[in-house]
Every structure is written in structure tokens, then in C-alpha cells.
Design an enzyme around this catalytic site. Structure first.
Site, PDB file in Angstrom:
ATOM      1  N   ARG A   1     -14.593  -7.065   1.608  1.00 59.18           N
ATOM      2  CA  ARG A   1     -13.674  -6.674   2.689  1.00 59.18           C
ATOM      3  C   ARG A   1     -13.069  -5.283   2.422  1.00 59.18           C
ATOM      4  O   ARG A   1     -12.655  -4.951   1.319  1.00 59.18           O
ATOM      5  CB  ARG A   1     -12.556  -7.706   2.785  1.00 59.18           C
ATOM      6  CG  ARG A   1     -11.552  -7.446   3.902  1.00 59.18           C
ATOM      7  CD  ARG A   1     -10.328  -6.716   3.412  1.00 59.18           C
ATOM      8  NE  ARG A   1      -9.301  -6.595   4.448  1.00 59.18           N
ATOM      9  CZ  ARG A   1      -8.247  -5.820   4.354  1.00 59.18           C
ATOM     10  NH1 ARG A   1      -8.044  -5.098   3.281  1.00 59.18           N
ATOM     11  NH2 ARG A   1      -7.362  -5.762   5.320  1.00 59.18           N
ATOM     12  N   VAL A   2     -13.039  -4.484   3.473  1.00 60.78           N
ATOM     13  CA  VAL A   2     -12.388  -3.176   3.413  1.00 60.78           C
ATOM     14  C   VAL A   2     -11.366  -3.127   4.540  1.00 60.78           C
ATOM     15  O   VAL A   2     -11.643  -3.590   5.650  1.00 60.78           O
ATOM     16  CB  VAL A   2     -13.425  -2.043   3.585  1.00 60.78           C
ATOM     17  CG1 VAL A   2     -12.737  -0.690   3.746  1.00 60.78           C
ATOM     18  CG2 VAL A   2     -14.388  -2.014   2.395  1.00 60.78           C
ATOM     19  N   GLY A   3     -10.190  -2.591   4.244  1.00 61.94           N
ATOM     20  CA  GLY A   3      -9.138  -2.530   5.262  1.00 61.94           C
ATOM     21  C   GLY A   3      -9.066  -1.177   5.942  1.00 61.94           C
ATOM     22  O   GLY A   3     -10.046  -0.430   5.998  1.00 61.94           O
ATOM     23  N   ASP A   4      -7.894  -0.878   6.435  1.00 57.19           N
ATOM     24  CA  ASP A   4      -7.667   0.396   7.139  1.00 57.19           C
ATOM     25  C   ASP A   4      -7.427   1.567   6.197  1.00 57.19           C
ATOM     26  O   ASP A   4      -7.713   2.720   6.529  1.00 57.19           O
ATOM     27  CB  ASP A   4      -6.430   0.254   8.033  1.00 57.19           C
ATOM     28  CG  ASP A   4      -5.180  -0.081   7.205  1.00 57.19           C
ATOM     29  OD1 ASP A   4      -5.262  -0.996   6.354  1.00 57.19           O
ATOM     30  OD2 ASP A   4      -4.137   0.562   7.386  1.00 57.19           O
TER      31      ASP A   4
ATOM     32  N   THR B   1       0.686   0.815   6.790  1.00 56.12           N
ATOM     33  CA  THR B   1       0.646  -0.252   5.795  1.00 56.12           C
ATOM     34  C   THR B   1       0.694  -1.578   6.544  1.00 56.12           C
ATOM     35  O   THR B   1       1.104  -1.630   7.702  1.00 56.12           O
ATOM     36  CB  THR B   1       1.824  -0.141   4.802  1.00 56.12           C
ATOM     37  OG1 THR B   1       1.721  -1.195   3.834  1.00 56.12           O
ATOM     38  CG2 THR B   1       3.169  -0.241   5.494  1.00 56.12           C
ATOM     39  N   GLY B   2       0.254  -2.621   5.890  1.00 54.72           N
ATOM     40  CA  GLY B   2       0.271  -3.924   6.534  1.00 54.72           C
ATOM     41  C   GLY B   2      -1.130  -4.471   6.724  1.00 54.72           C
ATOM     42  O   GLY B   2      -2.064  -4.071   6.014  1.00 54.72           O
TER      43      GLY B   2
ATOM     44  N   GLY C   1      -4.453  -4.570   7.624  1.00 58.97           N
ATOM     45  CA  GLY C   1      -5.383  -3.502   7.996  1.00 58.97           C
ATOM     46  C   GLY C   1      -6.216  -3.809   9.221  1.00 58.97           C
ATOM     47  O   GLY C   1      -6.498  -2.918  10.028  1.00 58.97           O
TER      48      GLY C   1
ATOM     49  N   THR D   1       0.840  -1.196   0.000  1.00 58.99           N
ATOM     50  CA  THR D   1       0.000   0.000   0.000  1.00 58.99           C
ATOM     51  C   THR D   1       0.872   1.241   0.000  1.00 58.99           C
ATOM     52  O   THR D   1       1.845   1.304   0.733  1.00 58.99           O
ATOM     53  CB  THR D   1      -0.836   0.006   1.300  1.00 58.99           C
ATOM     54  OG1 THR D   1      -1.729  -1.072   1.238  1.00 58.99           O
ATOM     55  CG2 THR D   1      -1.567   1.317   1.501  1.00 58.99           C
TER      56      THR D   1
HETATM   57  C1  SD4 Z   1      -5.156  -3.364   3.867  1.00 58.78           C
HETATM   58  N1  SD4 Z   1      -3.399  -2.024   4.796  1.00 58.78           N
HETATM   59  O1  SD4 Z   1      -6.036  -3.378   3.017  1.00 58.78           O
HETATM   60  C2  SD4 Z   1      -3.877  -2.607   3.578  1.00 58.78           C
HETATM   61  C3  SD4 Z   1      -2.935  -3.538   2.914  1.00 58.78           C
HETATM   62  C4  SD4 Z   1      -1.550  -3.037   2.794  1.00 58.78           C
HETATM   63  O2  SD4 Z   1       0.415  -3.047   1.761  1.00 58.78           O
HETATM   64  O3  SD4 Z   1      -1.071  -2.212   3.511  1.00 58.78           O
HETATM   65  N2  SD4 Z   1      -0.819  -3.504   1.880  1.00 58.78           N
HETATM   66  O4  SD4 Z   1      -5.250  -3.980   4.931  1.00 58.78           O
END
Ligand code: SD4
Length: 332
Positions: A219-222, A242-243, A245, A191
Site C-alpha cells: 500500500r502507498v498513500g498520498d 496528513t491523515g 491518504g 506524517t
Molecule cells: C498516508 N497520509 O500514508 C499518510 C498517513 C498520515 O499521519 O498522514 N499519517 O495515508
């Protein structure tokens, strides 16, 4: 605010910040102590981004060099990765969900605290620009799914199939075992989150992603949620995540970092504390996932930290762009 006035104000608040953060550094021995020079000048223009995204940060730097706004810089910077079919975690060519749909999440936040976001957006190459349009052209903050897509068409964006041959092949290969398993630092963690400070000392940020590869439909992340994947407070600073979520959401990561800076922590200490909140949760399985944070305060002092090694950031500062390796909770 006029530049001179701002510099004066920022050195005052910077001095207050400094005293508080030095005191804090003494109190908490587990955190990196950041030596401060009270005479140090605020360091901007500046752009910082998650991961190794040299082209994006260079593009942002060109905007800043020409006197463009921090908002223009982060949006133009993010667009580079969104348009790159080789980046399989953002925009065109992003890996799809388990049903083969590429769904994008993005948000922006400006120096006035305005924000815009799109979640679960399909068929549009530049979600970051649509998020900006949500902020500037609608009375809302977030638009999702079909509504967001419809809005994008009304704003003149064109429909594009985001599933490239390569991402389709990868998805078909994944389907053979259909095992959902976020992989640390690989493919599904790229991300792009970016914060910039322009020549006038104004902050803005943006974040854009295709989310976790092979996630469940819907699904929705952070990343598109203000306070989670991105938060900017023009008086204090900004942070991006990032990471995985889900773990960022549970600790309101980016907002937490900005609030910790407000309380006097340096950006580095704030990022480390936010990672600590994740890893010290009871039964945290942090060994199995990555989260990384990047932050800057109003003076352009930066911080970055992750759970696992091999997280890095890209920074434009003092006229040059470089990629810096992050320290991490688990050492290499
Ligand atoms: C998520 N934080 O959708 C994002 C994924 C991500 O590098 O950071 N990818 O959870």
C-alpha cells in the site's frame, strides 16, 4: 530573481491575490473570512509543518536563519522526525504493515517545480534525502520498492533495520486481533509535511511518512505523490496533507489547495474548501477518519484546517517557533 525585484513582484501579485480573495470571502459565507492588510509585508522566512514537531521546525528555522535554501530547510527538518525512534509514524520506529515490514514514503518539491519521490522504501532511515537524490541525480520523479532501495545504496545510504523493539511489540499486539482500523489523530496520523519560504522568498516542500499502521503490503498513500500529499508552485504557494491518504488522493488535496489559491482564495479558505470536498462527497464516512491540511501562499500567509479536532501545526515565523491548534469541520 533578485530579492528587491522579487519583493516588488510579490507585492503586486499579492495585491491581485488580495483583491480576488477578499471578493471570494464575501461570496462564500461558510468560509473563514480572512482580513487582509494591503500594506502588510510578505512574511518570510517561514516554515510550517503538520502536527506538533517543534524540533523539526526549529531545525528548519536554523537553516533559514543562516540563509540556507527552503529545500535544505524542509529536508533537514523532516530528517529529525525520521531519525526519532519514538515517532511511530515516520522513518525509524515507524509502525510496520500487517506483515511486519516498515515501508516508507516521501517526496520533495522545489522552487523550480522539480520533484523527487520514493515509495514503499525499506531499510533506509532518511527517505526524504533519497527523494531529494531522485530529484537531483536521476531523470525520474518516483522510485519504488527494491529499485528505490538499490538506488539509495548506490547513493551511499546505509541499510538499517527500521523495526524497533517497541514497534515490533506493537505489531505483535495488533496481530492478536488483526483488525485494520485507522484511528483518528492517534499514532497512525503523524506524517510530517513541511513547506518553507527562505530569505529570498523561494518555496520548497517535503513530506515523509511510514504510512498507515498495519496497512496491506504494497500500500502507498498520498504522502509521496506530488499533487496529493505535497504540492508547491513557487509563484503561488504550497500545501501539504496528513491523515487518511486514500481520501486525500481521491480529491488531489494539495494540488487542489494550490489551485484554489491561484484562483484567489486565501490559504485558509483553500484548506477549508479542500476539506469540504472530502466531507461533502456522497456517502462520505468522514466521521471515521482524519485529514488535515497546511498551506502557505507566496507572501507567507498561512492556512490550516482539518476534519476532526486536535489537528495542529508547527510554525516558524517572526523568529519564533510555535504550535497552533487547528480549527476543524467537526467542532471539539
Ligand atoms: C498516508 N497520509 O500514508 C499518510 C498517513 C498520515 O499521519 O498522514 N499519517 O495515508
Amino acid at each position: 530573481m533578485k530579492r528587491r525585484k522579487f519583493i516588488k513582484a510579490s507585492s503586486l501579485s499579492g495585491a491581485a491575490l488580495l483583491v480576488a480573495s477578499t471578493a471570494n470571502a464575501c461570496q462564500d459565507k461558510n468560509q473563514t473570512e480572512v482580513k487582509k492588510d494591503p500594506e502588510a509585508k510578505p512574511s518570510f522566512p517561514l516554515a510550517i509543518a503538520t502536527w506538533n514537531v517543534e524540533r523539526s521546525v526549529s531545525t528548519a528555522s536554523e537553516v533559514l536563519k543562516k540563509g540556507g535554501s527552503a529545500l535544505d530547510a524542509v529536508v533537514e527538518g523532516c530528517k529529525i522526525e525520521e531519525a526519532d525512534p519514538k515517532n511511530i509514524t515516520v522513518g525509524l520506529g515507524g509502525l510496520p504493515d500487517r506483515d511486519g515490514n516498515v515501508t516508507l514514503d516521501s517526496c520533495v518539491m522545489d522552487n523550480k517545480g522539480n520533484c523527487g519521490s520514493v515509495v514503499y522504501l525499506q531499510n533506509i532511515v532518511h527517505p526524504v534525502e533519497v527523494a531529494r537524490k531522485v530529484m537531483e541525480e536521476t531523470p525520474h520523479v518516483m522510485l519504488a520498492g527494491k529499485g528505490a532501495e538499490q538506488f539509495a545504496y548506490e547513493m551511499g545510504f546505509k541499510k538499517t533495520d527500521l523495526l524497533t523493539e517497541e514497534s515490533k511489540k506493537a505489531w505483535e499486539k495488533w496481530k492478536v486481533e488483526s483488525k485494520y482500523d485507522p484511528i483518528i489523530n492517534i499514532e497512525n496520523h503523524d506524517t510530517i509535511g513541511m513547506i518553507a519560504i527562505d530569505n529570498d522568498g523561494q518555496l520548497s516542500g517535503a513530506c515523509t511518512t511510514s504510512g498507515l499502521a498495519y496497512k496491506m503490503g504494497g500500500r502507498v498513500g498520498d504522502s509521496p505523490i506530488i499533487g496529493f500529499g505535497l504540492f508547491v508552485d513557487n509563484e503561488i504557494g504550497g500545501a501539504v496533507a496528513t491523515g487518511l491518504g486514500e481520501e486525500v488522493v481521491k480529491t488531489v488535496g494539495s494540488f487542489l489547495i494550490v489551485e484554489l489559491m491561484r484562483q484567489g482564495k486565501s490559504p485558509q479558505q483553500a484548506c477549508e474548501e479542500a476539506i469540504k470536498r472530502i466531507v461533502e462527497k456522497p456517502n462520505s464516512n468522514f466521521k471515521d477518519f482524519q485529514v488535515g491540511y497546511v498551506a502557505t501562499n507566496k507572501r507567507g500567509e498561512i492556512g490550516y484546517y482539518s476534519i476532526h479536532p486536535n489537528f495542529s501545526i508547527t510554525i516558524y515565523r517572526d523568529g519564533k517557533v510555535e504550535n497552533l491548534k487547528s480549527k476543524s469541520h467537526i467542532s471539539a
